[in-house]
Each structure stands twice: as C-alpha cells, then as structure tokens.
Design a protein around this motif. Structure first.
Motif, PDB file in Angstrom:
ATOM      1  N   ARG A  42     -13.576  30.912  14.454  1.00 31.35           N
ATOM      2  CA  ARG A  42     -13.739  33.129  15.043  1.00 31.35           C
ATOM      3  C   ARG A  42     -12.353  33.572  14.839  1.00 31.35           C
ATOM      4  N   PHE A  65     -13.991  40.398  17.868  1.00 28.89           N
ATOM      5  CA  PHE A  65     -14.440  39.663  16.339  1.00 28.89           C
ATOM      6  C   PHE A  65     -15.253  40.761  15.349  1.00 28.89           C
ATOM      7  N   ILE A 121     -11.665  27.841  25.945  1.00 29.86           N
ATOM      8  CA  ILE A 121     -12.549  29.713  25.560  1.00 29.86           C
ATOM      9  C   ILE A 121     -11.564  29.226  23.812  1.00 29.86           C
ATOM     10  N   ARG A 122     -10.520  29.105  23.655  1.00 29.26           N
ATOM     11  CA  ARG A 122      -9.563  28.256  22.842  1.00 29.26           C
ATOM     12  C   ARG A 122     -10.104  27.626  21.695  1.00 29.26           C
ATOM     13  N   GLU A 181     -13.311  26.597  21.624  1.00 25.83           N
ATOM     14  CA  GLU A 181     -15.191  27.633  22.016  1.00 25.83           C
ATOM     15  C   GLU A 181     -14.693  27.955  20.748  1.00 25.83           C
ATOM     16  N   TRP A 182     -13.544  28.872  20.618  1.00 22.55           N
ATOM     17  CA  TRP A 182     -13.726  30.269  19.444  1.00 22.55           C
ATOM     18  C   TRP A 182     -12.798  29.584  18.466  1.00 22.55           C
ATOM     19  N   LYS A 183     -13.013  28.540  18.511  1.00 17.36           N
ATOM     20  CA  LYS A 183     -11.669  28.247  17.000  1.00 17.36           C
ATOM     21  C   LYS A 183     -12.909  27.969  16.037  1.00 17.36           C
ATOM     22  N   LEU A 227     -13.757  39.557  23.584  1.00 14.71           N
ATOM     23  CA  LEU A 227     -13.397  38.598  22.167  1.00 14.71           C
ATOM     24  C   LEU A 227     -14.262  38.782  20.610  1.00 14.71           C
ATOM     25  N   LYS A 228     -16.157  39.129  21.816  1.00 11.36           N
ATOM     26  CA  LYS A 228     -16.980  39.116  21.107  1.00 11.36           C
ATOM     27  C   LYS A 228     -16.444  40.867  19.948  1.00 11.36           C
ATOM     28  N   SER A 260      -8.879  38.451  13.856  1.00 13.43           N
ATOM     29  CA  SER A 260      -9.722  37.263  13.254  1.00 13.43           C
ATOM     30  C   SER A 260      -7.997  36.133  14.231  1.00 13.43           C
ATOM     31  N   GLU A 307     -15.078  36.425  27.141  1.00 15.94           N
ATOM     32  CA  GLU A 307     -15.626  36.162  26.327  1.00 15.94           C
ATOM     33  C   GLU A 307     -16.355  38.257  25.403  1.00 15.94           C
TER      34      GLU A 307
END
Length: 441
Positions: A165, A130, A158-159, A161-163, A126-127, A135, A123
């Motif tokens: 973004r 982003f 996680i994939r 949840e981040w869809k 990824l933050k 992307s 996480e």
C-alpha cells in the motif's frame, strides 16, 4: 467524497482522453517543457499496459472517458514525521515558535509515546496519505533514548503491515549537539538503523567542532552503507551555514551514498557570494534538497503581534538551475511544528507552487513530488511507465490551473488497477489518546 469515476475500476479497463504531464511519461524526450498531453491509458490485470495518443485505443473494452481529466502517478512524500503526527489536541505549540514546538514535542514524547500511542497515530496518518494517493513515504523517527527502542521496532512492524500500500523508509533523528557530550550514542543507533534498512540522519546546526561531529555521522553511515538525510539550518539566522559544511564533509570524505538535506532556510538570508559558494558545493557533492514550505512558513519569522516578512523557504529555483535535485514534502502534520496538514501531497504541491512561485512556467516542477523523491528513495513510484503497476490518481481538473485552483476537487485513486475506498479516517479515532495528563505506561 467527490469522485471522478461513475463505477469503480476493477483491475482492467481503458482510461480514454486523459491529460498527463509529458515529463512523467517514461522515455518522453520533452519532459522539461511541462507539456500536457492527451492520451489513452490501457490497464490490464492491474498493470499499466499501454499509453497512446488519445483516440487510438478506443476499441478496447471497459472504456472510461475522462473528458480531459488529469492523471498523475501515485505520489512520493520524501520528508515526514509520522511518529510526531496528530498530537496537536493534547500538546499544541504554546506560541507558534520553533522553540515552543521543540519543547512541546519533547514533553509529549516523554509522557506519552508508548508503542500503542505511536502506532495509533502513525496508522491514522498512513490511512490519510493512502486515501489521498501517496504510495511511498520517508519518515524521520525521533531516536533520543529510550524512544529509539520503541519507535524503530514498531516502524519495522508497520512497514511490513503496509507493504503493497505504502512503501516506507525511516531516518534516524537526533540533534547533533548530543555528540558534544555523548559520542558513544552514535555507533549503537547506527547499528539499529542499519538493521532496519533505514537512513542515517541528524538535525544539524552551528555547534562546537561541527565538522568533526559531521564526519562522525558520515563515517558510521559509510561503514554500514547507509544513505544520509539531514535537517539543516531550520532558521533565518544568516550565520547558520551547516549546509555548506555538510557538502564540504561529503567531498572531503569521498562519500558515495545519497544525501538529502531538508529545510535549508537560512540560505535565503545569505549574501550572494555565500549562496553561490554553497550551491556550487551542493552540485559538486550531488546533494539533493527537500523544502517543506508549509511548516517553514508556519514557524519562521513569527513574532507575536508582528506580520511575518519572510517566507522561510529555501532557494529552489537557484538550486535547480545548477542541476541540484529538489523535492517538496509534507513535513509535520497536526503537531507543534505544524498545526495543520493531512499528508495530502496535492495540497502540499499547490501551496509550494504559490509560496515558491513554481509557475511562469509550470515546467516540470511536478517531479518534486513524483520522480525526484522516488529516485532519492530508490523506489519505483512517481512515473507513468507501461508494464508497471497501475497506481494512479484521476482528477476532474483538466489543466494545471484547474488542479492548483481546486486541489480538493474530485479525485479517484487507483492501486494495482483497482479503485480504492478514499474515506478518510475520523479524528474521533484518536480521541482516546488525547486526554490531558495521559502518562506512558
């Protein structure tokens, strides 16, 4: 954090007097020239509606004059290790060597890689990505038992949840030497990869019966319709030629999926005849190559008390001259394989330009972090296409020299037409994971 826009973009508006690389404009006929164009870009309801020569869309409302600032599409990171990332404070590389990295990661994985630990570190990464304007990311996942039972289900969560973004893909990672003693490993792990919509992969190096084991990996991928992504010859030993063996295996089996090979460092040490032979096979097999220049320069040719002589990067210029698809990516981030990095592809591209001399001319090398990795991942990112989502990075820099001289300069990220909060996560968020002696429950 320095920004470009005075006021945030809110779904619609006109970005006037922007500088864009022609090679990233869909349908532009002079893409390979590396030409920079001045354009207006109209955004409507979160989509990139129109791109026209600068000054021709000036009657639109909500005009933002970029004063020549460069605009890129959001970026695509083809080779990362999100599951390893951010462990440096608790498990640094003891000597900066490849073997030091391998042993340190193995020890940390065994002791600490619970679902909670891997999630928190993924996480965080990824933050960061982003906020910098990425992307789409492909990550390799250590899949040595029992870790695959933790990391793959977690990745799928996680994939989802981040869809919207960051589009995420995962690749199975294990050393091909495992098949010397555990051939039964391959089928179930391939099933897990297929069930997760992932990519089959392995770390390849010169082992006994290499061709037979490569064929086994190819065949489980072919049986399940999977693409392949290999770690290849991450060494400066000139006897390492698994890249050629991969190409020969692909041709012999008639493999029709996409193949990406990462690192390929030893190729830089081969005699010209061997280089030509290997590159001809890569082109024939349509194998793409991704170089990881920051990580490779960190690990390769390191000897205590001796200045390194070799860069450890592969032959991108020669590959591209043969029509081989090439990309540049982040690789490891703050772990024993690379102590630094922040999943910022602008930093990566800047360093790649300097290390690999991707200049004189600049040409269309920007494709290495945009359209080329997007095509290899089968995702719609990395180009400036009217009708698609307005996913953009805005810079104050007006030309390549300004951007590559000051990659950390002012930047705004636009997603679906809206300015995002570019605040980076604080490293203190991970402090609770970095206590020495932590043991996985």
């Amino acid at each position: 954090m320095a920004e470009v826009l005075t006021d945030p973009l809110k779904g619609s508006g006109l970005l006037g007097n922007a500088t864009v690389p022609s090679c990233l404009l869909t349908g532009h006929s002079e893409g390979a020239s590396g030409e920079l164009l001045r354009v207006d870009m109209e955004i409507e309801a979160g989509k990139l509606a129109r791109i026209a020569p600068a000054g021709t869309l000036s009657n639109a409302r909500n005009i933002v004059d970029l004063d020549g600032g460069m605009v890129l599409p959001t970026l695509v990171d083809l080779h990362t290790h999100l599951d390893k990332g951010q462990i440096w404070p608790r498990k640094p590389n003891p000597d900066g060597s490849f073997m030091g990295a391998l042993e340190a990661v193995g020890d940390d994985r065994e002791a600490n890689w619970s679902a909670d630990d891997v999630r928190a570190r993924m996480e965080f990464s990824l933050k960061s990505a982003f906020a910098h304007g990425t992307s789409a990311i492909r990550t390799h996942l250590d899949s040595v038992p029992p870790q695959e039972t933790i990391s793959w289900p977690l990745f799928e969560e996680i994939r989802q949840e981040w869809k919207g973004r960051i589009d995420l893909q995962a690749v199975c990672l294990f050393g091909i030497d495992r098949l010397l003693t555990d051939e039964a490993y391959l089928e179930p792990v391939a099933d897990r990869v297929a069930a997760a919509g992932g990519v089959m992969g392995a770390v390849t190096y010169m082992v006994d019966d290499l061709d037979r084991h490569l064929e086994s990996v190819f065949r489980v991928a072919m049986d399940r319709g999977l693409d392949l992504d290999f770690h290849v010859d991450e060494t400066l030993d000139p006897s390492a030629v698994t890249l050629r063996h991969i190409a020969e295996t692909a041709l012999r089996l008639g493999y029709e999926g996409k193949i990406v090979c990462g690192h390929c460092c030893s190729l830089s040490m081969h005699e010209d005849a061997e280089v030509d032979r290997t590159l001809d096979l890569l082109a024939q097999a349509e194998i793409a190559v991704v170089t990881l220049p920051m990580c490779n320069m960190y690990l390769q040719d390191r000897q205590a008390g001796r200045t390194p002589r070799r860069r450890g990067v592969t032959l991108l210029h020669e590959m591209r001259a043969r029509g081989i698809k090439v990309a540049v990516a982040s690789d490891n981030t703050r772990d024993p394989f690379y102590a630094y990095g922040d999943l910022d592809l602008i930093e990566v591209y800047t360093q790649a330009t300097r290390i690999l001399q991707l200049d004189h001319p600049i040409a269309d090398w920007i494709r290495c972090i945009t359209t080329t990795p997007a095509s290899l991942m089968n995702v719609e990112h990395g180009s400036l296409t009217p009708g698609c989502a307005a996913n953009l990075i805005l810079f104050r820099a007006r030309a390549w020299n300004e951007l590559l001289s000051r990659p950390a300069g002012p930047r705004d990220v636009i997603r679906n037409g809206y300015s995002i909060d570019r605040a980076l996560p604080d490293y203190r968020e991970l402090d609770h994971l970095m206590q020495k002696g932590q043991v996985r429950p």
